[in-house]
Every structure is written in structure tokens, then in C-alpha cells.
Design an enzyme around this catalytic site. Structure first.
Site, PDB file in Angstrom:
ATOM      1  N   GLY A 504       0.784  -1.228   0.000  1.00  0.00           N
ATOM      2  CA  GLY A 504       0.000   0.000   0.000  1.00  0.00           C
ATOM      3  C   GLY A 504       0.811   1.270   0.000  1.00  0.00           C
ATOM      4  O   GLY A 504       0.325   2.314   0.427  1.00  0.00           O
ATOM      5  N   SER A 506       4.361   1.348   1.072  1.00  0.00           N
ATOM      6  CA  SER A 506       5.350   1.381   2.156  1.00  0.00           C
ATOM      7  C   SER A 506       6.726   1.826   1.692  1.00  0.00           C
ATOM      8  O   SER A 506       7.516   2.337   2.486  1.00  0.00           O
ATOM      9  CB  SER A 506       5.441   0.017   2.851  1.00  0.00           C
ATOM     10  OG  SER A 506       5.777  -1.009   1.949  1.00  0.00           O
ATOM     11  N   SER A 544      -1.400  -4.551   9.582  1.00  0.00           N
ATOM     12  CA  SER A 544      -1.116  -3.110   9.532  1.00  0.00           C
ATOM     13  C   SER A 544       0.213  -2.794  10.209  1.00  0.00           C
ATOM     14  O   SER A 544       0.329  -1.842  10.972  1.00  0.00           O
ATOM     15  CB  SER A 544      -2.256  -2.313  10.184  1.00  0.00           C
ATOM     16  OG  SER A 544      -3.470  -2.532   9.526  1.00  0.00           O
ATOM     17  N   ARG A 545       1.236  -3.615   9.918  1.00  0.00           N
ATOM     18  CA  ARG A 545       2.491  -3.516  10.651  1.00  0.00           C
ATOM     19  C   ARG A 545       3.632  -2.892   9.871  1.00  0.00           C
ATOM     20  O   ARG A 545       4.633  -2.502  10.487  1.00  0.00           O
ATOM     21  CB  ARG A 545       2.925  -4.911  11.120  1.00  0.00           C
ATOM     22  CG  ARG A 545       3.221  -5.888   9.997  1.00  0.00           C
ATOM     23  CD  ARG A 545       3.911  -7.152  10.520  1.00  0.00           C
ATOM     24  NE  ARG A 545       5.182  -6.874  11.114  1.00  0.00           N
ATOM     25  CZ  ARG A 545       6.323  -6.762  10.417  1.00  0.00           C
ATOM     26  NH1 ARG A 545       6.324  -6.899   9.102  1.00  0.00           N
ATOM     27  NH2 ARG A 545       7.447  -6.497  11.031  1.00  0.00           N
ATOM     28  N   GLY A 729      -1.054   1.659  12.366  1.00  0.00           N
ATOM     29  CA  GLY A 729      -1.374   1.031  11.090  1.00  0.00           C
ATOM     30  C   GLY A 729      -2.748   1.451  10.617  1.00  0.00           C
ATOM     31  O   GLY A 729      -3.670   1.645  11.419  1.00  0.00           O
ATOM     32  N   VAL A 730      -2.908   1.583   9.299  1.00  0.00           N
ATOM     33  CA  VAL A 730      -4.186   2.061   8.758  1.00  0.00           C
ATOM     34  C   VAL A 730      -4.818   1.101   7.758  1.00  0.00           C
ATOM     35  O   VAL A 730      -5.918   1.345   7.280  1.00  0.00           O
ATOM     36  CB  VAL A 730      -4.019   3.443   8.082  1.00  0.00           C
ATOM     37  CG1 VAL A 730      -3.549   4.478   9.089  1.00  0.00           C
ATOM     38  CG2 VAL A 730      -3.062   3.373   6.894  1.00  0.00           C
ATOM     39  N   GLY A 731      -4.145  -0.009   7.439  1.00  0.00           N
ATOM     40  CA  GLY A 731      -4.606  -0.809   6.315  1.00  0.00           C
ATOM     41  C   GLY A 731      -5.846  -1.639   6.557  1.00  0.00           C
ATOM     42  O   GLY A 731      -6.492  -2.059   5.596  1.00  0.00           O
ATOM     43  N   GLU A 732      -6.193  -1.920   7.803  1.00  0.00           N
ATOM     44  CA  GLU A 732      -7.208  -2.942   8.041  1.00  0.00           C
ATOM     45  C   GLU A 732      -8.532  -2.445   8.587  1.00  0.00           C
ATOM     46  O   GLU A 732      -9.599  -2.892   8.161  1.00  0.00           O
ATOM     47  CB  GLU A 732      -6.626  -3.999   8.981  1.00  0.00           C
ATOM     48  CG  GLU A 732      -5.451  -4.727   8.351  1.00  0.00           C
ATOM     49  CD  GLU A 732      -4.951  -5.862   9.213  1.00  0.00           C
ATOM     50  OE1 GLU A 732      -5.481  -6.965   9.096  1.00  0.00           O
ATOM     51  OE2 GLU A 732      -4.031  -5.610  10.000  1.00  0.00           O
TER      52      GLU A 732
END
Length: 773
Positions: A504, A506, A544-545, A729-732
Site C-alpha cells: 500500500g 510502504s 497493519s504492521r 497502522g491504517v490498512g485494516e
């Protein structure tokens, strides 16, 4: 808190610029530079696993079971082996014998079946041949004799006392005393606090409901693909699409019984994963075919095979009972959750139990969950695994409570919002969290403050009914192990090497944090995803790590480099290290007796002051900040067809600190879109004989652009104190609220509470018709 806007002109300090001067007093953190890998991707130059062609390469094809549950009596590969172009054939007998139970058996038997097949699409044998057509023809010529066994495809049947048993040695964990008979219930999880009966007695209103959801796929556009080249010394090089190439190395080694030193994994670009590429399916098969044939082997799964054989998110049945006082205080909650695990046990129910009431402060609770096996492909992660369906149940009931009490749904949630120091439902106390700020952001948003939706006449019509829904979502976020190497080049540029596949954006976030630390222009930093022989061990890009944990490793490495740079400057100036500071990319002499030394001047003279400058940091990151999202949607329901149209959607999410706001917004929007698909359309549909009837994007319908409005985003920033730049983290978490948001909006529009997903036109129409009757 910062609300997203159109990109501002370069040089502004609101975090929207394309060059330096970010938000929060940072120069680069909070800015939006063009992604370093962007040009290659939009120009079609980025290399994915399926793009690779090696000299002498063969093509592999996997034969899969047509039955959901059957014993493998025999496999005859002689006809296949004699066909034109065929160079190697393998079956389960060519692999290590799998242990009787446990995670290793699950992994090994998912890659290829042993004594029996457990779902339609289960891998049985594989062929490597000169062309894909020859490989497929040969695979289809393999003769497999099956003894058909009774199968079970849904939770209720799998949990029944007389259910067909998948595993004779599966005894439910978490039950005392230990069961003496096997069952399909793999594990039981319980979290409890207080006295729920007392809580219900104190309540003025009690609502009890049952909910169900169906299995859904992650829907990544790129299918699983790999190329494996095994040499005569027994070493293998794997090129593959995955969310973690160190995981591919260790898992492949486990399945084959090899030492990890025999395997090198080179990460290709990844065309989507969302949790679905955190395990392996084809790499050991390709490796064994390559070993037998003495040539490289490529395997690319078809879309049908992806749906039939790779892990979806589980279906569920959830029973909720919630009590509340007339002032809106939720006194207690009782939840019973059952999750499909597919053919082998997992932790879906445990995660659901941890998430189901986490957006609320409760004195009394009892949460009980069951992980259940059945004849479907093994479930794997899908963005905040288990949390979306848990939120669907809890937030639907909370919405119903708000309606019965006549309270604003956000004010009810604010009234019951947990804060730092409150106990979580699963044990520890909450650290600093941003749920309250997210609730307030949606409450104060232009969307929520606007008039509720209505048709052209200002009201709902006989055909279209309009409604609004609100819900919250929670996800833990994780840390785990990460490594980073930062090398300074002689011309003053830097290379940042990490082991986290970029899913996403990184690469950009690593470059931004390195730029902030070193005082370099972000465009002078080249972020690289290194292979398993180039960079230190790094866990899978999941939970989200990546920006949190791998970013910490990058920052630690850069801070070590700054000490090295100060030492080189001190040596150049013949002064003590304490007299040298690092400011804006230059060594500065504290007493002011020397002119500042820019980074490029130090690296250009590195040969004379000690040699090349570079360092590596490896860590096990702790303190991942929990993530919350609050969302609101306006929808319309066509009462003649049952079709739901999403008219407007806004999401607020706590990012801690938005390192690259564009990618934060992209993650927020992507999660919402996938949640909308889960809520409205997506589901696995099986025939009675266990065949998946919609294994393709024509019949398994994910949302496309024409189905959606622009997803409006509000980035909330409550910095995580455990990260150098406050990252969460924002992905989940963005995928969690859409399920209850849309169910609540439908209830608002129609007055009908639908407790079964998806909210597809036939299901909605049936509910509306039943309500009229």
C-alpha cells in the site's frame, strides 16, 4: 486532526503538499511525494511473478479434486508422464509425510492432499511440461480413484451432533474436561467480566438478535504465481507474489523438509493481497517439479483455482444480546460466535471474540466463540480478520438500541466510548486511542451535519427509500519482527533496504521517514524491497504492521547513521563528538568554529575517514497502536428490485500520524470499498454436492467504480506514543464498519432490520415483501 482536501500548492504546511514542509512541524512526514515505484507501475514496467521467463522454463499445472470430501484410494500418473512435453509429475506421495495434526499438517495438506481431499479444488497432483497446454492436458490424464465421503458445507450442519467428521483426531480445545469424541469444533474461546445476569437486570432495554454472514474472497486482481529454479546442488531460487518472502522461505522449507539455507526468495511486485497472500499454495509444488525436471518451473493459478482453493474470509453465525439503560449506558453484552475455518482449524473465532465489543466500555460481558471445520478451502486473513462480521452483529444491535431510546447513534457511542486506562474486553488496559476523536470527527462532518438523504421531492418515494447509517470499527494492529539496512552513497544519496513487500505504498513511507531523520530530500532516497539474502528477517506484511514496525527499524538505522556521520565530522574537524550536532542534513559544529558539513561532503570523503557509511537495524516492534474507524453512509433502496445504491459515504480513521496522507486515504477508501462489497453483493455460493458455483468475477461480483460514490475521508491523528513518528497502522480497520453501516442505513430507509448478509437485491426484496405481508 486534519480533514483531507484537494492537494495544496507545494510548500504549504497542511500535509497536502507534494514537496517539503509537512504537517506537525515535520519537513517530510505528512507530505505527498510521488511514489518511488509509481512510474514503473503506471507504465507497465513493474515485474510481477507471472511476468518472469527463464531459459528452459517449464509450466506447471495442478490437478484439483472435483469432490468436497473423499478418500484417495489410488493415483495413476503413468499416462500423464508419457504425454508429449511432460518432464515431471508429483503427487502427495512425493512430499514429506504430514504429521497427524497441528499447524504443520494444516500447511502441508493445504499445499497438496495426502490421504483424502477435504474440499472441491484441493490440490491432488501436479505436472510440469514444456507448455501450459501440455501441462494441463497431462494433469487431466492423471487417474485418481476416490472413495466418496459425506461432506458438510455450513456451520449449523458442521456443529450438529450427527455431522460428518472431517478429522478423526480433532478434539475441541478450550473445553474442560477434554472431549472424548472428535468433532468439527476445533476450538472454543471465552472472555468474560462481571455478571451478565446482573447487567441485564439493571437494563431498561434488552435486545437479542441472531446474525449470519457468508464466506467472501479477498478479490485481489493478481492470481497466485511463482517461478522456482532448483539447481544441481539442491538450492532453490523462488520468485513469487506474496505478502512476505521470508514466510515463503520458511513455509516452503517446512513442506519439503529442507533447511531454509537451501532457499532464496526474491519478492516480485504484488498485485493485491489483503491478507490472502500471507500463506503459500504453489511454491513447494513448483520446487519439487523443478527438482525432478532439473529446469525452472512456473505455476500461475487460474482465477477459478484462486476461488476454489485459496483462503476466503469465513462465514459466521453470531448471536448478540445487549442491555442498556434509558440514559444510553450499555450495561452488558452477551455474544455467541461461530466461524467457518475451512478444512482445518484456525483462530477466526478467537479474533472475533476479541473484537466484537471492543468499541464499547462494558462492566459486564460474556463472549463465547467457536472455530469450526467444514469442507471448504482453508480460511486465511482478510483485512482485520473476523472483525467486520463481529462489528456487523454488535453495531446493528447498538443502532437498534439508539432508535428505541430516541438517541443520536453517535452520541450513544460517545456515551459508551472506552478511553485510555479502561479495560479491554480481552484483558489489557487500553493505551492511548482515538475512537472518541473519530466519533467527534464524523459527528462534526459536513456529511453528518447535512440533512438526511431524501429523493427529489424531499422525501422517500414509493419506489426509492432513503436512509443513513453509522457504525464503528476496531482492529488491534501488530508489531512483530522487522529489519532495515540503510546505506549512504558517495554522492550523498541513500538506499533504504527493507524486507516488507510494498502493498500500500510502504516504499514511500520508508523513504519519508528516512528523509525526515537524515535531513535529506526524499527524492534522494531509493527504497528497495530486498530478497531473503539481502536484508535481515522480516515478518509478513500483515496486521497493519509495515509502516509501524519496519518504519521503526528504518528510523533506528538512520539514527545510528547520524551518530556515524557526526563521528566522521568530528574526525574531520579534530574535535569531540559532543561538539557535533546533526541539523537539516548537515553536521554542525556546536561552538561555531567550523562551517557546516553537508551529508554529501561527508560521504564524498568517507574513504579517508573510515570507509563506507551504512548500518542495519533489526527489532521486534512493540506498542502497535490500536486502530478505530467511524463511518457514515447515505443509501437508497429500490423497493421494486431490492437494489441498494450508496449515495454518499464518509470515513474517519485514526492514523496516529499520517506519514503519506495520500496513501492513508487510499487505504481508508480501499477498506470501505471492500466492506461495501462484503455487505451488498459478495458471497461464496455452493451447490449441494459441494461445487463452488461462482468462481470468477463475472458471478462473484466485487464493486466497480460505477457502483460507488467518491469515498470522503477524514484523517484523525492521535499519535501513537510507541512509535517515533506516532504511526498507527491504517490498512485494516477501514473494512470493519461498512457491514453494520449499510445494514443500519437499510433499517433507517425501510424500517426492516436485515440480519443476514449480503444485502443482495433478492434478499432485500424478500425482506421487504415479508414485512409488507
Amino acid at each position: 486532526m486534519s480533514t483531507t482536501e484537494a492537494p495544496a500548492t507545494p510548500g504549504t504546511s497542511n500535509g497536502n503538499g507534494t514537496d517539503g514542509n509537512g504537517s506537525g512541524g515535520y519537513r517530510w512526514v505528512g507530505t505527498r511525494p510521488v511514489r518511488h515505484d509509481g512510474l514503473d507501475k503506471v507504465a507497465g514496467k513493474a515485474r510481477y511473478a507471472a511476468d518472469l521467463i527463464l531459459p528452459g522454463m517449464l509450466h506447471g499445472h495442478i490437478l484439483r479434486s472435483p469432490h468436497p470430501h473423499a478418500r484417495i484410494v489410488s493415483i495413476d500418473t503413468s499416462a500423464a508422464a508419457a504425454m508429449p512435453g511432460v518432464k515431471a509429475v508429483v503427487t502427495g506421495a512425493d512430499f514429506l509425510e504430514a504429521p497427524p495434526k497441528g499447524a504443520t499438517r494444516k500447511l502441508m495438506c493445504t499445499v497438496i492432499a495426502r490421504d483424502k481431499v477435504l474440499y472441491t479444488g484441493h490440490a491432488v497432483a501436479a505436472v510440469a511440461a514444456s507448455t501450459r497446454r501440455e501441462a494441463k492436458a497431462a494433469a487431466e490424464a492423471i487417474e485418481v480413484t476416490y472413495e466418496l465421503l459425506p461432506h458438510v458445507l455450513n456451520l449449523a450442519d458442521a456443529m450438529a451432533d450427527d455431522a460428518p467428521i472431517l478429522h478423526d483426531n480433532l478434539f475441541t480445545r478450550g473445553v474442560e474436561p477434554r472431549p472424548t469424541e472428535p468433532s468439527n469444533i476445533a476450538a472454543r474461546t471465552v472472555y468474560e467480566r462481571g455478571d451478565t445476569e446482573q447487567g441485564f437486570a439493571e437494563a431498561d432495554i434488552v435486545i437479542e438478535r441472531e446474525f449470519s454472514t457468508q464466506a467472501v474472497h479477498q478479490g485481489y486482481i493478481e492470481p497466485h504465481a511463482c517461478v522456482v529454479d532448483c539447481d544441481q546442488e539442491g538450492k532453490a531460487v523462488i520468485w513469487c507474489s506474496s505478502q512476505g518472502h521470508f514466510m515463503v522461505r520458511s513455509s516452503t522449507a517446512t513442506v519439503l523438509g529442507w533447511d531454509t539455507s537451501r532457499i532464496k526468495v526474491i519478492p516480485a511486485e504484488i498485485g493485491g493481497g489483503f491478507g490472502g497472500k500471507t500463506t503459500i499454495y504453489i511454491e513447494p509444488v513448483a520446487a519439487l517439479l523443478s527438482t525432478k525436471a532439473g529446469r525452472p518451473v512456473k505455476i500461475v493459478m487460474s482465477r477459478e483455482d484462486v476461488f476454489r482453493a485459496t483462503g476466503p474470509a469465513p462465514g459466521s453465525i453470531i448471536k448478540m444480546k445487549v442491555g442498556a439503560r434509558n440514559d444510553g449506558t450499555i450495561t452488558t453484552a452477551k455474544a455467541w460466535l461461530a466461524y467457518e475455518n475451512g478444512a482445518f482449524g484456525g483462530i477466526a473465532a478467537m479474533l472475533g471474540c476479541m473484537c466484537v465489543v471492543s468499541a464499547y466500555t462494558l462492566e459486564h460481558l460474556y463472549v463465547e466463540g467457536y472455530d469450526v471445520v467444514l469442507n471448504r478451502p482453508v480460511n486465511v486473513a482478510y483485512r482485520a480478520p473476523s472483525a467486520p462480521v463481529a462489528a456487523f452483529a454488535m453495531d446493528s444491535v447498538v443502532d437498534e438500541i439508539a432508535r428505541q431510546l430516541g438517541m443520536d447513534p453517535i452520541e450513544l457511542r460517545l456515551h459508551n466510548c472506552p478511553s485510555q486506562g479502561d479495560p479491554t474486553p480481552y484483558g489489557p488496559k487500553w493505551p492511548l486511542i482515538g475512537l472518541r476523536e473519530c466519533l467527534e470527527a464524523i459527528r462534526d462532518s459536513d456529511h453528518y451535519q447535512s440533512e438526511p438523504p431524501a429523493g427529489p421531492s424531499g422525501e422517500s418515494t414509493a419506489v426509492k427509500q432513503y436512509g443513513r447509517g453509522v457504525a464503528t470499527g476496531f482492529w488491534f494492529n501488530i508489531g512483530e519482527a522487522s529489519s532495515a539496512t540503510v546505506n549512504l552513497n558517495e554522492n550523498g544519496t541513500a538506499t533504504v533496504i527493507t524486507g516488507s513487500p510494498d502493498i500500500g505504498g510502504s516504499r514511500a513511507s520508508m523513504a519519508i521517514m528516512a528523509a525526515e531523520e537524515l535531513g535529506l530530500d526524499v527524492h534522494l532516497i531509493q527504497p528497495v524491497v530486498g530478497d531473503t539474502e539481502v536484508v535481515g528477517f522480516t515478518d509478513v506484511t500483515e496486521g497493519s504492521r509495515a509502516t509501524f514496525a519496519t518504519g521503526m527499524a528504518v528510523v533506528e538505522a538512520c539514527r545510528d547513521l547520524k551518530v556515524q556521520l557526526r563521528k566522521r565530522a568530528a574526525k574531520t574537524w579534530d574535535c569531540d563528538l559532543e561538539e557535533v550536532d546533526w541539523v537539516d542534513g548537515s553536521a554542525v559544529h556546536g561552538p561555531g568554529e567550523q562551517e557546516p558539513l553537508p551529508l554529501a561532503a561527508i560521504t564524498g570523503n568517507a574513504k579517508r575517514t573510515g570507509g563506507p557509511l551504512g548500518t542495519t537495524a533489526s527489532l521486534n516492534a512493540r506498542g502497535a497502536g490500536p486502530a478505530f474507524s467511524v463511518q457514515v453512509a447515505d443509501i437508497s433502496v429500490d423497493s421494486e428490485t431490492g437494489r441498494i445504491t450508496v449515495e454518499r459515504y464518509t470515513t474517519a480513521q485514526d492514523a496516529g500520524t499520517a506519514i503519506h496522507p495520500s496513501y492513508v486515504e487510499g487505504q481508508m477508501q480501499g477498506g470501505v470499498v471492500q466492506g461495501i462489497g462484503w455487505a451488498l453483493n459478495e458471497e461464496y455460493i455452493y451447490s449441494d454436492d459441494g461445487a463452488l458455483e461462482n468462481p470468477g468475477f463475472l458471478d462473484y461480483r466485487i464493486p466497480v467504480a460505477s457502483d460507488l460514490p467518491m469515498i470522503e475521508t477524514v484523517i484523525v491523528e492521535v499519535p501513537n506514543p510507541s512509535h517515533p513518528y506516532g504511526v498507527r497502522g491504517v490498512g485494516e480497520v477501514g473494512i470493519v464498519p461498512p457491514l453494520p453501516v449499510l445494514a443500519n442505513a437499510v433499517a433507517d430507509a425501510t424500517g426492516v432490520r436485515i440480519s443476514d448478509l449480503p444485502l443482495s437485491p433478492p434478499r432485500v426484496l424478500a425482506a421487504l415483501t415479508a414485512n409488507e405481508g
